[in-house]
Design a protein around this motif. Structure first.
Motif, PDB file in Angstrom:
ATOM      1  N   PHE A 137      91.549  -1.587  20.777  1.00  0.00           N
ATOM      2  CA  PHE A 137      91.761  -0.363  21.553  1.00  0.00           C
ATOM      3  C   PHE A 137      90.559  -0.049  22.445  1.00  0.00           C
ATOM      4  O   PHE A 137      90.713   0.517  23.529  1.00  0.00           O
ATOM      5  CB  PHE A 137      92.071   0.818  20.629  1.00  0.00           C
ATOM      6  CG  PHE A 137      90.965   1.210  19.692  1.00  0.00           C
ATOM      7  CD1 PHE A 137      90.030   2.163  20.049  1.00  0.00           C
ATOM      8  CD2 PHE A 137      90.856   0.623  18.429  1.00  0.00           C
ATOM      9  CE1 PHE A 137      89.015   2.540  19.188  1.00  0.00           C
ATOM     10  CE2 PHE A 137      89.848   0.984  17.567  1.00  0.00           C
ATOM     11  CZ  PHE A 137      88.923   1.939  17.947  1.00  0.00           C
ATOM     12  N   VAL A 138      89.355  -0.434  22.010  1.00  0.00           N
ATOM     13  CA  VAL A 138      88.176  -0.241  22.861  1.00  0.00           C
ATOM     14  C   VAL A 138      88.184  -1.243  23.998  1.00  0.00           C
ATOM     15  O   VAL A 138      87.878  -0.899  25.155  1.00  0.00           O
ATOM     16  CB  VAL A 138      86.879  -0.365  22.027  1.00  0.00           C
ATOM     17  CG1 VAL A 138      85.648  -0.238  22.919  1.00  0.00           C
ATOM     18  CG2 VAL A 138      86.848   0.706  20.944  1.00  0.00           C
ATOM     19  N   GLU A 139      88.542  -2.497  23.711  1.00  0.00           N
ATOM     20  CA  GLU A 139      88.622  -3.512  24.761  1.00  0.00           C
ATOM     21  C   GLU A 139      89.681  -3.144  25.787  1.00  0.00           C
ATOM     22  O   GLU A 139      89.487  -3.349  26.998  1.00  0.00           O
ATOM     23  CB  GLU A 139      88.940  -4.880  24.144  1.00  0.00           C
ATOM     24  CG  GLU A 139      87.843  -5.433  23.244  1.00  0.00           C
ATOM     25  CD  GLU A 139      86.594  -5.804  24.012  1.00  0.00           C
ATOM     26  OE1 GLU A 139      86.669  -5.928  25.256  1.00  0.00           O
ATOM     27  OE2 GLU A 139      85.535  -5.956  23.382  1.00  0.00           O
ATOM     28  N   ALA A 140      90.796  -2.568  25.319  1.00  0.00           N
ATOM     29  CA  ALA A 140      91.850  -2.159  26.243  1.00  0.00           C
ATOM     30  C   ALA A 140      91.379  -1.017  27.138  1.00  0.00           C
ATOM     31  O   ALA A 140      91.653  -1.006  28.342  1.00  0.00           O
ATOM     32  CB  ALA A 140      93.093  -1.733  25.457  1.00  0.00           C
ATOM     33  N   ALA A 141      90.680  -0.048  26.555  1.00  0.00           N
ATOM     34  CA  ALA A 141      90.153   1.059  27.353  1.00  0.00           C
ATOM     35  C   ALA A 141      89.122   0.560  28.354  1.00  0.00           C
ATOM     36  O   ALA A 141      89.063   1.027  29.498  1.00  0.00           O
ATOM     37  CB  ALA A 141      89.536   2.115  26.436  1.00  0.00           C
ATOM     38  N   LYS A 142      88.306  -0.412  27.949  1.00  0.00           N
ATOM     39  CA  LYS A 142      87.298  -0.970  28.857  1.00  0.00           C
ATOM     40  C   LYS A 142      87.978  -1.724  30.000  1.00  0.00           C
ATOM     41  O   LYS A 142      87.549  -1.630  31.162  1.00  0.00           O
ATOM     42  CB  LYS A 142      86.371  -1.900  28.073  1.00  0.00           C
ATOM     43  CG  LYS A 142      85.170  -2.392  28.871  1.00  0.00           C
ATOM     44  CD  LYS A 142      84.347  -3.378  28.061  1.00  0.00           C
ATOM     45  CE  LYS A 142      83.792  -2.734  26.798  1.00  0.00           C
ATOM     46  NZ  LYS A 142      82.899  -3.685  26.054  1.00  0.00           N
ATOM     47  N   ALA A 146      87.640   2.383  31.887  1.00  0.00           N
ATOM     48  CA  ALA A 146      86.984   3.551  31.275  1.00  0.00           C
ATOM     49  C   ALA A 146      85.473   3.402  31.347  1.00  0.00           C
ATOM     50  O   ALA A 146      84.928   2.310  31.170  1.00  0.00           O
ATOM     51  CB  ALA A 146      87.432   3.707  29.825  1.00  0.00           C
ATOM     52  N   ARG A 147      84.795   4.508  31.599  1.00  0.00           N
ATOM     53  CA  ARG A 147      83.338   4.492  31.655  1.00  0.00           C
ATOM     54  C   ARG A 147      82.751   4.434  30.249  1.00  0.00           C
ATOM     55  O   ARG A 147      83.422   4.728  29.267  1.00  0.00           O
ATOM     56  CB  ARG A 147      82.831   5.734  32.391  1.00  0.00           C
ATOM     57  CG  ARG A 147      83.222   5.770  33.868  1.00  0.00           C
ATOM     58  CD  ARG A 147      82.816   7.084  34.495  1.00  0.00           C
ATOM     59  NE  ARG A 147      83.540   8.211  33.905  1.00  0.00           N
ATOM     60  CZ  ARG A 147      83.372   9.475  34.279  1.00  0.00           C
ATOM     61  NH1 ARG A 147      82.480   9.766  35.220  1.00  0.00           N
ATOM     62  NH2 ARG A 147      84.070  10.441  33.704  1.00  0.00           N
ATOM     63  N   PHE A 185      82.633   8.527  23.517  1.00  0.00           N
ATOM     64  CA  PHE A 185      83.037   9.839  23.015  1.00  0.00           C
ATOM     65  C   PHE A 185      84.533   9.954  22.723  1.00  0.00           C
ATOM     66  O   PHE A 185      84.930  10.778  21.903  1.00  0.00           O
ATOM     67  CB  PHE A 185      82.623  10.931  24.000  1.00  0.00           C
ATOM     68  CG  PHE A 185      81.142  11.178  24.043  1.00  0.00           C
ATOM     69  CD1 PHE A 185      80.515  11.873  23.036  1.00  0.00           C
ATOM     70  CD2 PHE A 185      80.371  10.676  25.079  1.00  0.00           C
ATOM     71  CE1 PHE A 185      79.140  12.084  23.060  1.00  0.00           C
ATOM     72  CE2 PHE A 185      79.003  10.887  25.118  1.00  0.00           C
ATOM     73  CZ  PHE A 185      78.386  11.588  24.106  1.00  0.00           C
ATOM     74  N   ARG A 186      85.368   9.144  23.381  1.00  0.00           N
ATOM     75  CA  ARG A 186      86.812   9.263  23.181  1.00  0.00           C
ATOM     76  C   ARG A 186      87.389   8.176  22.287  1.00  0.00           C
ATOM     77  O   ARG A 186      88.417   8.387  21.637  1.00  0.00           O
ATOM     78  CB  ARG A 186      87.527   9.233  24.534  1.00  0.00           C
ATOM     79  CG  ARG A 186      87.227  10.441  25.412  1.00  0.00           C
ATOM     80  CD  ARG A 186      88.064  10.409  26.676  1.00  0.00           C
ATOM     81  NE  ARG A 186      87.796  11.564  27.529  1.00  0.00           N
ATOM     82  CZ  ARG A 186      88.393  11.792  28.705  1.00  0.00           C
ATOM     83  NH1 ARG A 186      89.298  10.932  29.160  1.00  0.00           N
ATOM     84  NH2 ARG A 186      88.082  12.859  29.419  1.00  0.00           N
ATOM     85  N   GLU A 187      86.755   7.021  22.279  1.00  0.00           N
ATOM     86  CA  GLU A 187      87.305   5.908  21.510  1.00  0.00           C
ATOM     87  C   GLU A 187      86.544   5.643  20.215  1.00  0.00           C
ATOM     88  O   GLU A 187      87.151   5.445  19.167  1.00  0.00           O
ATOM     89  CB  GLU A 187      87.304   4.631  22.382  1.00  0.00           C
ATOM     90  CG  GLU A 187      88.030   4.768  23.697  1.00  0.00           C
ATOM     91  CD  GLU A 187      89.524   5.010  23.525  1.00  0.00           C
ATOM     92  OE1 GLU A 187      90.069   4.656  22.470  1.00  0.00           O
ATOM     93  OE2 GLU A 187      90.139   5.551  24.463  1.00  0.00           O
ATOM     94  N   ILE A 188      85.207   5.642  20.287  1.00  0.00           N
ATOM     95  CA  ILE A 188      84.407   5.251  19.128  1.00  0.00           C
ATOM     96  C   ILE A 188      84.052   6.435  18.243  1.00  0.00           C
ATOM     97  O   ILE A 188      84.245   6.397  17.019  1.00  0.00           O
ATOM     98  CB  ILE A 188      83.128   4.521  19.597  1.00  0.00           C
ATOM     99  CG1 ILE A 188      83.505   3.218  20.302  1.00  0.00           C
ATOM    100  CG2 ILE A 188      82.210   4.242  18.413  1.00  0.00           C
ATOM    101  CD1 ILE A 188      82.318   2.448  20.846  1.00  0.00           C
ATOM    102  N   LEU A 189      83.532   7.513  18.835  1.00  0.00           N
ATOM    103  CA  LEU A 189      83.057   8.655  18.031  1.00  0.00           C
ATOM    104  C   LEU A 189      84.134   9.243  17.132  1.00  0.00           C
ATOM    105  O   LEU A 189      83.846   9.542  15.957  1.00  0.00           O
ATOM    106  CB  LEU A 189      82.471   9.719  18.949  1.00  0.00           C
ATOM    107  CG  LEU A 189      81.833  10.926  18.245  1.00  0.00           C
ATOM    108  CD1 LEU A 189      80.717  10.490  17.312  1.00  0.00           C
ATOM    109  CD2 LEU A 189      81.311  11.934  19.268  1.00  0.00           C
TER     110      LEU A 189
END
Length: 320
Positions: A211-216, A220-221, A227-231
């Motif tokens: 999901f982080v790779e997809a957002a990247k 995504a900045r 703040f939106r994906e990891i935290l």
């Protein structure tokens, strides 16, 4: 329109029974698990009463008529060196927890006001430690490279120190003014690396998730990724670590006050009261027992609650 006496169809008769139950949120699962745990409930009840006692300290002392700094010379026997009059350290209707030897200060007033000091310092340390640990741990785990090397070496450097010895040395060399603030800064300065190391490892694991790779990939900045994906996925470890840090901070503050480099007299502190009671425990053991019991039960309750919270979060994540 249904005719009286005509049985309803099964699906209609079952109604809500056939509809799928709404899934419990992770928060509800955790709360439910804690409510079923008697040890967690007992710890939470004690901590709730302690917080009420600390918040209502001025009201309690107003009702008893004795403040934390008021001397009662009539409650001690000057002929015996200041030993409290009466049984069990002067416990009675006038002083519910007895009085301090020599000066006759009310122990109940000192306990409730000392609870305010201990809890305020412990919570402030936990907040500052949490901010430093989470921010620096996430920076190290997300950016890696030279950022990770600098922060990791700083963590190793601080964790290599015998923290208590250096706390004593630092506080002994600093002026006594604003001692609570100094305690918060010094305790947090040696405490944040332990949280940062956990957050660093969790951030590294999350940064490689789909999901982080997809957002990247969607543009995504870095700020949004952090703040939106990891935290949001670090709330469990942060909550557990913070809960378990509070009893450690209370014990550290009490230990430093016991050693004479913490809260300075006449400000009430549980550790300071225990230190003062050492020379009186043979003739007035209650002077040691009462603050010692409050310190022990507070640290035990926080430790039990933090441990049960960790188990509840682990079970909630497994159920999800």
């Amino acid at each position: 329109m249904s005719v009286v006496g005509t049985p309803l169809p099964d699906a209609e008769a079952q109604g809500l029974a056939t509809s799928p139950a709404a899934p419990l949120t992770s928060g509800r699962r955790i709360v439910g698990a804690l409510r079923r745990d008697r040890a967690a409930v007992a710890a939470a009840v004690f901590l709730g009463l302690l917080c009420l006692m600390a918040l209502g300290a001025p009201l309690i002392t107003a009702l008893t008529g004795w403040g934390p700094y008021a001397f009662d010379s009539s409650a001690v026997d000057t002929g015996l060196g200041g030993v409290p009059r009466g049984s069990f350290g002067g416990i009675g209707s006038e002083h519910l927890f007895g009085v301090e030897p020599q000066n006759g200060r009310d122990i109940l007033a000192r306990i409730v006001h000392g609870a305010r000091v201990s809890l305020l310092i412990a919570l402030s340390c936990t907040l500052l430690t949490g901010v430093l640990g989470v921010v620096l741990g996430m920076l190290a785990g997300f950016y890696r490279g030279w950022v990770d090397q600098v922060i990791s070496r700083l963590m190793d450097f601080l964790m290599a120190f015998p923290a208590l010895i250096f706390m004593i040395a630092i506080l002994s060399s600093l002026p006594a003014g604003n001692r609570p603030v100094l305690l918060v800064v010094v305790i947090s300065g040696f405490g944040w690396p332990y949280l940062a190391r956990v957050i660093r490892g969790q951030t590294m694991a999350l940064a490689s998730r789909e999901f982080v790779e997809a957002a990247k990939a969607s543009g995504a900045r870095d700020r949004d990724l952090v703040f939106r994906e990891i935290l949001p996925n670090l709330r469990g470890p942060i909550t557990v670590m913070a809960t378990l840090a509070v009893p450690g901070n209370i014990g550290t503050e009490a230990g430093l006050s016991f050693l004479g480099v913490g809260i300075t007299p006449p400000t009430p502190s549980w550790g300071q009261m225990i230190a003062n009671s050492v020379s009186w425990y043979q003739v007035d053991p209650m002077y040691f027992v009462i603050p010692g019991a409050f310190l022990f039960l507070t640290v035990l309750s926080l430790t039990v609650l933090g441990d049960r919270l960790r188990h509840a979060i682990d079970e909630g994540e497994a159920a999800a």
